[in-house]
Motif scaffolding. Structure first.
Motif: not given
Length: 375
Positions: A262-290
């Motif tokens: 067989v032919g083996d292929s190996y990958a090595l990595m350590g990557m993270t996308l990160w937000a410095e301020y977690i309260d700098g992310i918004s999540d707005i939900t659509v609710n027709p009854n709001a």
């Protein structure tokens, strides 16, 4: 003339180069300004910041200026670590499909899965958004998702150049209907540039983004952290991975296993996308009854007079009605307040502030209190 070694080396370089080029393109789309190398095992910390008791009121002439207490706390932690992956191609697959299909196509699929792994963790991170709310329509959800992060960063006195959004692709097409939009594809992601006030809107599917949700964050809030797979300490183990030599986001190595053919292929990595301020992310939900009602707080009086050691009561009315009211005084040496009951301490003036917090945003109302012995 090429030999087996040079062919494998060229394949390794091609893999890591394509991976790096894809990430360079994504960083430009996302507006990522910082690509930060970290040692394996480093703990990444995302913060949240808020005024503990709201904005301190400006004092009367000659009085001490009160301090607005801004608190920054660690809200979310994660270790960045080296991750190891392997894929395998059998000699039977090469015989059946040919090397181009059996090796190259599986390399392509391997690369995409590695990319998706990093993005998947980032989507999970988006789901921890602290700036939340509901709107009746998707259009208003888009507007408020951006508005909330801009408001948050304004309070932090941080510059925002662009805001990006992450939405469900079905919501977009339901909104635009028959209208034409210019959808681009990069890194396996679909996105629209300059759409509804956003620099970039990413079109995703469930479970990355469920229908009726709009996530948004400033580009300044997103960083890319990575571990260098070409670290010399790793080589001391006798495991040497090919890296692109510039960003070194991923290491790749291919070799044959004669014992199993067989032919083996190996990958090595350590990557993270990160937000410095977690309260700098918004999540707005659509609710027709709001309710659609704008949060607010009002007081039954804008001015009050009280004698030292006497009390007067200020009543707050809030929207929503069940909002918790926080009471503060600009000068506790003149007047104190607890649950709307103001107690005179010494002659002078003080401002009593009522604050409610709804979906991460503060709303206030004030009453000017004069303490005088003549009451």
């Amino acid at each position: 003339m090429a030999n087996t070694f040079t062919d494998i080396k060229a394949r390794e370089l091609d893999f890591v180069t394509r991976f790096a080029q894809n990430w360079d393109a994504l960083k430009q789309i996302l507006g990522i300004m910082r690509d930060i190398k970290k040692a394996s095992g480093t703990t990444l910390v995302s913060y949240e910041a808020h005024a503990t008791d709201g904005l301190a009121t400006s004092p009367a002439a000659g009085k001490e200026i009160p301090v607005t207490d801004i608190t920054v706390t660690a809200a979310y932690k994660q270790d960045i670590t080296v991750e190891k992956y392997r894929k395998q191609v059998t000699i039977e697959d090469v015989s059946k499909y040919g090397a181009e299909v059996a090796i190259q196509k599986t390399d392509d699929a391997f690369l995409v899965e590695l990319q998706n792994n990093v993005m998947g963790r980032f989507y999970d991170f988006l789901h921890t958004a602290r700036l939340t709310g509901e709107e009746k329509t998707w259009q208003m959800a888009m507007a408020m998702a951006k508005g909330k992060v801009l408001d948050k960063f304004n309070k932090l006195h941080k510059t925002v150049s662009e805001v990006v959004a992450f939405v469900n692709v079905l919501d977009v097409y339901e909104y635009v209907g028959a209208a034409n939009i210019s959808v681009q594809t990069q890194f396996g992601l679909q996105y629209v540039k300059d759409f509804m006030g956003y620099s970039t809107v990413f079109l995703l599917s469930d479970p990355e983004v469920a229908r009726g949700h709009v996530y948004a964050t400033p580009v300044e809030n997103i960083d890319l952290y990575h571990v260098d797979p070409a670290d010399s300490d790793f080589a001391k183990l006798g495991v040497v991975y090919t890296a692109d030599g510039e960003t070194n986001l991923i290491g790749f190595h291919a070799e044959g296993d004669y014992k199993h053919a067989v032919g083996d292929s190996y990958a090595l990595m350590g990557m993270t996308l990160w937000a410095e301020y977690i309260d700098g992310i918004s999540d707005i939900t659509v609710n027709p009854n709001a309710s659609g009602d704008t949060p607010s707080v009002s007081l039954d009086k804008s001015e009050a007079t009280v004698a030292p050691e006497a009390t007067t009561t200020i009543t707050a009315t809030t929207v929503p009605a069940d909002a918790t009211v926080t009471w503060t005084t600009s000068d506790a040496t003149v007047a104190t307040v607890a649950n709307g009951v103001v107690t005179g301490v010494a002659e002078g003036t003080a401002t009593i502030t009522a604050t409610i917090t709804v979906d991460g945003t503060d709303y206030t109302a004030t009453c000017a209190v004069t303490v005088t012995a003549g009451v």
